[in-house]
Design a protein around this motif. Structure first.
Motif: not given
Length: 217
Positions: A99-122
């Motif tokens: 990892e390069g957490i201490s050296e990088c310019a930006e740290l972004i956490v990418v996540a899945l949201p809650e409530g995904r069960e309501k999406h049935l299409f596909g």
């Protein structure tokens, strides 16, 4: 026959080049990103394909240094656990920069949201298509960052429950990636794990089957 919708040769070469030269970066300088660049990267992430157009990606920008340090501790903890499970390869693994957490310019956490069960299409029979969609968003960012001359590294060494708790995420949400983004002194000539003799990449023919799964030999 060449498609009438084809890009110019120069444009096609640029697309293939950025795919070939994309790297999972771990070494960063401390320089800040130019104004507007992070927004451009997140915009192309949001243009990724998603099943049912559910856009199941959420981005958390980490700007608090204490929080960044706590996240780095989570990664280091998982790194040590993984090392113990690798047995004979433990020492080789511990030599890798993960990892390069201490050296990088930006740290972004990418996540899945809650409530995904309501999406049935596909997703009715393939619920993990939300994860596939998020991976497409990250790939968009990766390629755009490389085209901009900016490094991006996807860090997955963390306990997702602990990270979710650290970020006060809803119970049904799920962190997928830590993205380290920033300037680099140079891009690796080959993927870092190849340069460090950790693994070798196989050619596409290894993974291409026809009509059915091949019989085991």
């Amino acid at each position: 026959m060449k498609s009438q919708h084809s890009y110019s040769q120069v444009e096609k070469e640029a697309v293939y080049r950025v795919i070939k030269e994309r790297r999972d970066m771990r070494h960063f300088s401390h320089e800040p990103l130019e104004k507007g660049l992070l927004t451009r990267l997140l915009t192309v992430a949001n243009q990724a394909p998603s099943v049912g157009l559910m856009q199941p990606w959420r981005f958390i920008r980490i700007t608090d240094n204490a929080l960044k340090s706590s996240i780095k501790t989570l990664v280091e903890t998982e790194r040590n656990i993984t090392a113990e499970l690798l047995n004979q390869r433990k020492n080789d693994f511990l030599k890798l920069k993960v990892e390069g957490i201490s050296e990088c310019a930006e740290l972004i956490v990418v996540a899945l949201p809650e409530g995904r069960e309501k999406h049935l299409f596909g997703r009715r029979t393939m619920p993990d298509m939300d994860l596939a969609s998020v991976a497409c968003a990250i790939q968009n960012m990766w390629l755009a960052a490389r085209a901009e001359g900016i490094g991006l590294g996807w860090v997955s060494l963390f306990d997702p429950i602990q990270l979710a708790n650290l970020l006060n995420m809803p119970e049904d949400s799920r962190p997928i990636a830590l993205l380290c983004i920033g300037h680099v002194e140079k891009f690796y000539e080959k993927p870092m794990l190849i340069e460090q003799n950790w693994a070798q990449a196989a050619e596409v023919d290894t993974f291409l089957f026809e009509n059915s799964w091949p019989e085991s030999k």
